[in-house]
Enzyme design. Structure first.
Site, PDB file in Angstrom:
ATOM      1  CG  ASN A  21      46.434  34.577 -10.937  1.00 50.37           C
ATOM      2  OD1 ASN A  21      45.342  34.524 -10.375  1.00 50.37           O
ATOM      3  ND2 ASN A  21      46.715  33.920 -12.044  1.00 50.37           N
ATOM      4  NE  ARG A  25      38.427  34.344 -16.769  1.00 48.06           N
ATOM      5  CZ  ARG A  25      37.215  33.640 -17.153  1.00 48.06           C
ATOM      6  NH1 ARG A  25      37.027  32.637 -17.047  1.00 48.06           N
ATOM      7  NH2 ARG A  25      36.209  34.518 -17.901  1.00 48.06           N
ATOM      8  CD  GLU A  30      44.732  28.377  -9.544  1.00 45.27           C
ATOM      9  OE1 GLU A  30      45.835  29.280  -9.517  1.00 45.27           O
ATOM     10  OE2 GLU A  30      43.823  28.586 -10.359  1.00 45.27           O
ATOM     11  CG  HIS A 177      47.184  11.340  30.046  1.00 45.57           C
ATOM     12  ND1 HIS A 177      47.746  11.363  31.502  1.00 45.57           N
ATOM     13  CD2 HIS A 177      47.857  10.682  29.316  1.00 45.57           C
ATOM     14  CE1 HIS A 177      48.778  10.391  31.188  1.00 45.57           C
ATOM     15  NE2 HIS A 177      48.907  10.106  30.158  1.00 45.57           N
ATOM     16  CG  ASN A 178      51.207  12.692  28.687  1.00 43.61           C
ATOM     17  OD1 ASN A 178      51.229  12.763  30.236  1.00 43.61           O
ATOM     18  ND2 ASN A 178      51.169  11.483  28.232  1.00 43.61           N
ATOM     19  CD  GLU A 207      49.592  13.977  33.552  1.00 44.85           C
ATOM     20  OE1 GLU A 207      49.898  13.151  34.263  1.00 44.85           O
ATOM     21  OE2 GLU A 207      49.253  13.842  32.350  1.00 44.85           O
ATOM     22  CG  ASP A 209      53.862  14.171  33.319  1.00 47.05           C
ATOM     23  OD1 ASP A 209      53.197  14.188  34.501  1.00 47.05           O
ATOM     24  OD2 ASP A 209      53.926  13.422  32.502  1.00 47.05           O
ATOM     25  CG  HIS A 222      55.856  11.527  28.488  1.00 46.22           C
ATOM     26  ND1 HIS A 222      56.415  10.280  28.172  1.00 46.22           N
ATOM     27  CD2 HIS A 222      54.666  11.447  29.241  1.00 46.22           C
ATOM     28  CE1 HIS A 222      55.666   9.410  28.647  1.00 46.22           C
ATOM     29  NE2 HIS A 222      54.432  10.107  29.278  1.00 46.22           N
ATOM     30  CD  GLU A 256      51.789  12.374  38.382  1.00 48.85           C
ATOM     31  OE1 GLU A 256      52.676  11.704  38.471  1.00 48.85           O
ATOM     32  OE2 GLU A 256      50.960  12.375  38.717  1.00 48.85           O
ATOM     33  CE  LYS A 307      51.935  11.105  46.153  1.00 50.58           C
ATOM     34  NZ  LYS A 307      51.019   9.683  46.525  1.00 50.58           N
ATOM     35  CB  SER A 388      46.045   8.846  39.942  1.00 53.33           C
ATOM     36  OG  SER A 388      45.688  10.416  40.240  1.00 53.33           O
TER      37      SER A 388
END
Length: 524
Positions: A21, A25, A30, A177-178, A207, A209, A222, A256, A307, A388
């Site tokens: 406000n 103060r 708060e 990872h992920n 990574e 996927d 995933h 992946e 691959k 892996s």
């Protein structure tokens, strides 16, 4: 502004932002909410007591100057005060001689000149009176301990200081990872933000996927779960934009691949069109390589791990049936399931799918191959081939043949990933994998904890570039280091390290120690 002025200004600025406000103060509720926003954990009764002490106007509210006083009382450090009094002659100040003794005995600094001590006083002491006396008050002492000059971290290692011209397999590489997940692996949210955050933290291997999406657009998520999906195209756009904002050294996209041939072609098209010259899809200089390139040679380049279709008597197939996905089945992480599969004579082989020639051609130095044995790798594997390992399989190899694992990793890249049963996105303990020289120990960056503290500690050195040179005995093909019996190595000399952590929060103190452990790991 000086350090004291900066601190006061920061506190007052936060106060004004939280003063909804705009009356100048704030009541206790708060103030309490503001402290939570500032990540300050507190005992409410203690905080209320300090609030009332700071309320000089007795209005049950704090003005900005009163809030500064309250904040400083709340964050008062008894541990620092005790240390200060230990070296102070009168309990009120540190003379130059007092400060020199502290730097020698506590900070273990060996070369300390009078000029160096004076510089610290002038740099961190907020009191002009203390400066004129060539002394440091408790406020200046606390500012010094909280500064870069007071850090345990060697400032020389905050820049690129290691040899960056050795083959990729000679480095620990910060790996995620992920990367697309912000939460768990079952119903968590997938976001491009995960890639941006990881890359900004210096991560050099992310990574993806990849699965078939609607309208011919491959997606990242995933698979076979309720996690949300994001477009493969959007991920590549983010990678192109943020890959080199923190580090100039190469980024590896660990793909992946679960897509059909048609959508694989779309993936290859996006990789080439969006990444452009940043994508490394041909050997460096167009020459037939005989070793993995170095981070220095790959500055500004993005590599694809996946691959690859081999050459078959000169026949260039548009696609080839093969294992297109790299990670093992979840059952491989569960001994009971694996035993059950063996006892019922069920085949654990996954059905082979076709790999598109276009996507295959994007892979140069990081060709994914299944691991059979260390002997087979040593005799038949090419330097650009890598495997892996699930964490359970890696642990078995560490226990059974740790020295062979180290030898293998002196020549080839290895990626370790958390077990599939970690549906909460928890992390494996990376130290065990680094101890055998595994380069790409993939962690869930979205999950805080000891494991990520270790990771942050290790990769905070060498300019936070995401590459840390492995110790010499882990890079040599001739010498065999056994992590289970290090004393058998010539020149073995154990080091004992004692660290005092000045911190009232034990959890944070543990975090500091784990980061220190990560930093020291490659040194020792």
């Amino acid at each position: 502004m000086g350090h004291k002025e900066k601190l006061d200004h920061w506190i007052k600025d936060l106060f004004r932002k939280a003063d909804k406000n705009k009356d100048g103060r704030m009541n206790f509720k708060e103030v309490r909410d503001l402290l939570k926003m500032m990540n300050i954990d507190m005992n409410e009764l203690h905080a209320l007591h300090l609030f009332m002490m700071a309320d000089k106007s007795a209005s049950d509210t704090l003005e900005d100057d009163e809030f500064v006083l309250f904040y400083k009382m709340l964050t008062d450090r008894d541990d620092v005060l005790q240390l200060f009094r230990k070296y102070s002659g009168d309990g009120h100040k540190l003379t130059l001689c007092n400060l020199e003794e502290f730097l020698q005995k506590e900070q273990l600094e060996t070369e300390i000149s009078r000029q160096r001590i004076l510089e610290l006083v002038n740099k961190y002491e907020p009191s002009e009176t203390a400066k004129s006396l060539q002394a440091m008050s408790i406020d200046g002492f606390l500012l010094y301990l909280s500064s870069a000059d007071g850090l345990i971290f060697n400032p020389c290692q905050q820049r690129i200081y290691q040899d960056m011209t050795q083959p990729l397999c000679h480095y620990f590489i910060s790996s995620s990872h992920n990367t697309y997940l912000l939460q768990d692996q079952l119903i968590g949210h997938s976001s491009v933000e995960g890639y941006i955050r990881a890359l900004k933290r210096g991560c050099r291997c992310v990574e993806l996927d990849c699965w078939d999406g609607s309208n011919g657009e491959p997606v990242v998520y995933h698979g076979h779960t309720f996690t949300s999906k994001i477009l493969f195209k959007d991920v590549i756009i983010a990678v192109e934009k943020y890959a080199f904002t923190t580090s100039k050294y190469p980024v590896i996209l660990s793909i992946e691949n679960h897509c059909c041939v048609e959508q694989q072609r779309v993936m290859a098209q996006y990789l080439n069109e969006i990444l452009g010259d940043k994508l490394l899809n041909v050997p460096l200089d167009g020459k037939i390589p005989d070793r993995l390139p170095s981070p220095q040679e790959l500055i500004g380049k993005i590599l694809i791990k996946g691959k690859k279709i081999g050459n078959h008597s000169g026949v260039a197939e548009d696609s080839l049936a093969c294992e297109v996905s790299d990670e093992e089945e979840i059952a491989d992480n569960d001994d009971e399931k694996a035993q059950h599969a063996n006892s019922t004579h069920h085949s654990s082989k996954k059905p082979k799918r076709h790999l598109s020639r276009q996507l295959s051609d994007c892979v140069v130095y990081c060709k994914s191959v299944p691991f059979t044995s260390f002997d087979n790798s040593h005799l038949h594997s090419k330097f650009y081939e890598m495997s892996s390992f699930s964490e359970s399989k890696a642990r078995k190899l560490v226990r059974a043949a740790g020295a062979d694992f180290v030898h293998h990793n002196s020549m080839f890249l290895s990626r370790i990933y958390p077990g599939g049963l970690r549906t909460d996105s928890s992390n494996l303990y990376p130290q065990d994998m680094w101890n055998v020289g595994c380069q790409l120990v993939a962690l869930n960056f979205q999950t805080a904890g000891e494991e990520m503290d270790l990771n942050d500690g290790l990769f905070s050195q060498n300019g936070c570039c995401g590459y840390v040179l492995k110790p010499k005995f882990m890079r040599s093909c001739e010498r065999r280091f056994d992590p289970e019996n290090p004393q058998t190595m010539e020149g073995y000399q154990p080091v004992s390290l004692v660290i005092q952590v000045l911190d009232e929060e034990m959890d944070h103190g543990l975090s500091v120690l784990l980061e220190v452990q990560g930093i020291l790991m490659s040194i020792l």
